[in-house]
Design a protein around this motif. Sequence first.
Motif, PDB file in Angstrom:
ATOM      1  N   GLN A  13      33.866  33.907  30.400  1.00 50.28           N
ATOM      2  CA  GLN A  13      33.076  33.260  31.444  1.00 50.28           C
ATOM      3  C   GLN A  13      33.268  33.926  32.809  1.00 50.28           C
ATOM      4  OE1 GLN A  13      34.464  29.232  31.161  1.00 50.28           O
ATOM      5  NE2 GLN A  13      33.258  28.763  29.341  1.00 50.28           N
ATOM      6  N   HIS A  14      34.410  34.639  32.980  1.00 50.29           N
ATOM      7  CA  HIS A  14      34.718  35.275  34.267  1.00 50.29           C
ATOM      8  C   HIS A  14      35.093  36.747  34.060  1.00 50.29           C
ATOM      9  CE1 HIS A  14      34.666  31.373  36.245  1.00 50.29           C
ATOM     10  NE2 HIS A  14      35.334  30.900  35.198  1.00 50.29           N
ATOM     11  N   PRO A  15      34.098  37.585  33.665  1.00 46.09           N
ATOM     12  CA  PRO A  15      34.400  39.004  33.404  1.00 46.09           C
ATOM     13  C   PRO A  15      34.799  39.766  34.671  1.00 46.09           C
ATOM     14  CG  PRO A  15      32.044  38.597  33.227  1.00 46.09           C
ATOM     15  CD  PRO A  15      32.709  37.276  33.421  1.00 46.09           C
ATOM     16  N   GLU A  16      34.480  39.201  35.843  1.00 41.03           N
ATOM     17  CA  GLU A  16      34.820  39.886  37.093  1.00 41.03           C
ATOM     18  C   GLU A  16      36.304  39.834  37.415  1.00 41.03           C
ATOM     19  OE1 GLU A  16      34.336  35.601  38.192  1.00 41.03           O
ATOM     20  OE2 GLU A  16      33.272  36.920  36.845  1.00 41.03           O
ATOM     21  N   MET A  17      37.062  38.957  36.738  1.00 40.39           N
ATOM     22  CA  MET A  17      38.496  38.793  37.049  1.00 40.39           C
ATOM     23  C   MET A  17      39.329  39.744  36.186  1.00 40.39           C
ATOM     24  SD  MET A  17      38.742  34.652  37.394  1.00 40.39           S
ATOM     25  CE  MET A  17      40.247  34.583  38.305  1.00 40.39           C
ATOM     26  N   ASP A  18      40.456  40.210  36.768  1.00 40.35           N
ATOM     27  CA  ASP A  18      41.373  41.120  36.067  1.00 40.35           C
ATOM     28  C   ASP A  18      42.499  40.303  35.438  1.00 40.35           C
ATOM     29  OD1 ASP A  18      42.933  43.174  35.179  1.00 40.35           O
ATOM     30  OD2 ASP A  18      43.737  43.691  37.158  1.00 40.35           O
ATOM     31  N   PHE A  19      42.575  40.321  34.095  1.00 37.01           N
ATOM     32  CA  PHE A  19      43.602  39.563  33.371  1.00 37.01           C
ATOM     33  C   PHE A  19      44.674  40.492  32.792  1.00 37.01           C
ATOM     34  CE2 PHE A  19      39.959  36.736  33.293  1.00 37.01           C
ATOM     35  CZ  PHE A  19      40.532  35.524  33.604  1.00 37.01           C
ATOM     36  N   SER A  20      44.721  41.737  33.207  1.00 35.02           N
ATOM     37  CA  SER A  20      45.647  42.702  32.626  1.00 35.02           C
ATOM     38  C   SER A  20      47.114  42.333  32.884  1.00 35.02           C
ATOM     39  CB  SER A  20      45.368  44.115  33.133  1.00 35.02           C
ATOM     40  OG  SER A  20      45.514  44.146  34.547  1.00 35.02           O
ATOM     41  N   LYS A  21      47.395  41.631  33.960  1.00 37.67           N
ATOM     42  CA  LYS A  21      48.793  41.260  34.267  1.00 37.67           C
ATOM     43  C   LYS A  21      49.083  39.776  33.970  1.00 37.67           C
ATOM     44  CE  LYS A  21      49.331  44.873  37.608  1.00 37.67           C
ATOM     45  NZ  LYS A  21      48.681  45.304  38.780  1.00 37.67           N
ATOM     46  N   ALA A  22      48.160  39.110  33.265  1.00 38.62           N
ATOM     47  CA  ALA A  22      48.349  37.679  32.959  1.00 38.62           C
ATOM     48  C   ALA A  22      49.431  37.506  31.914  1.00 38.62           C
ATOM     49  CB  ALA A  22      47.043  37.081  32.467  1.00 38.62           C
ATOM     50  N   LYS A  23      50.273  36.492  32.108  1.00 32.91           N
ATOM     51  CA  LYS A  23      51.347  36.194  31.158  1.00 32.91           C
ATOM     52  C   LYS A  23      51.162  34.781  30.624  1.00 32.91           C
ATOM     53  CE  LYS A  23      54.766  39.157  33.308  1.00 32.91           C
ATOM     54  NZ  LYS A  23      56.015  39.205  34.062  1.00 32.91           N
ATOM     55  N   MET A  24      51.380  34.653  29.336  1.00 35.63           N
ATOM     56  CA  MET A  24      51.322  33.322  28.707  1.00 35.63           C
ATOM     57  C   MET A  24      52.716  32.708  28.819  1.00 35.63           C
ATOM     58  SD  MET A  24      48.280  32.723  27.622  1.00 35.63           S
ATOM     59  CE  MET A  24      48.372  31.482  26.356  1.00 35.63           C
ATOM     60  N   GLY A  25      52.782  31.421  29.235  1.00 32.54           N
ATOM     61  CA  GLY A  25      54.110  30.814  29.382  1.00 32.54           C
ATOM     62  C   GLY A  25      54.212  29.459  28.811  1.00 32.54           C
TER      63      GLY A  25
END
Length: 200
Positions: A188-200
């Motif tokens: 839904q938000h392809p403009e956002m960068d999730f490369s550094k996202a961490k699951m916690g």
Amino acid sequence: MSTSPTPEKREKRDAEAKAREEEEQSQLPYKWTQTIGDLDITVPVPGNLKGKDFTVVLSKTKLKVGVKGQEPILDGDLPHPIHVDESTWTLTTLPPSGKSAADAQPSKVIDIHLDKSNKMEWWPHVITSAPKIDTSKITPENSKLSDLDGETRGMVEKMMYDQRQKEMGKPTSEEEGKMEMLRKFQQQHPEMDFSKAKMG
């Protein structure tokens, strides 16, 4: 400093309690067993009697068993309610034991089956005036998933699935749900960068 008993003392105390419980139960005029869903009672009776000679009353919260005109063998309140329509009693003739066939008097038992209303609780006794057993020491027989109600079965299946996933190093159902939510959010938000996202 801890005051809990040593394993040896606890084992000795448990063995003494079990012996006392077995002695109390052996004094009862009946034998009984139970599963989590029902309870079965066997009452030895004289072999010369017929079904019409007995009074057996099963109600939602009471049980009475006896020979007509005599003091009841079993009479009292049940610790928990039963399904009366699913509970039964039968008079059974036992095969002769050990004696010669000519001497052997037939012996009989009244077999009573009580269908528990609450299928998730152990009974400490058949009637409330009888000695109790320690229900925390009961080891239930293995049950099948098909024996469980829908909600309980679903919970158990989810727990089993999650356990298998953990053993294989894969995400549990809850973790999979979070990952799916993140994937949808990313779509839904392809403009956002999730490369550094961490699951916690």
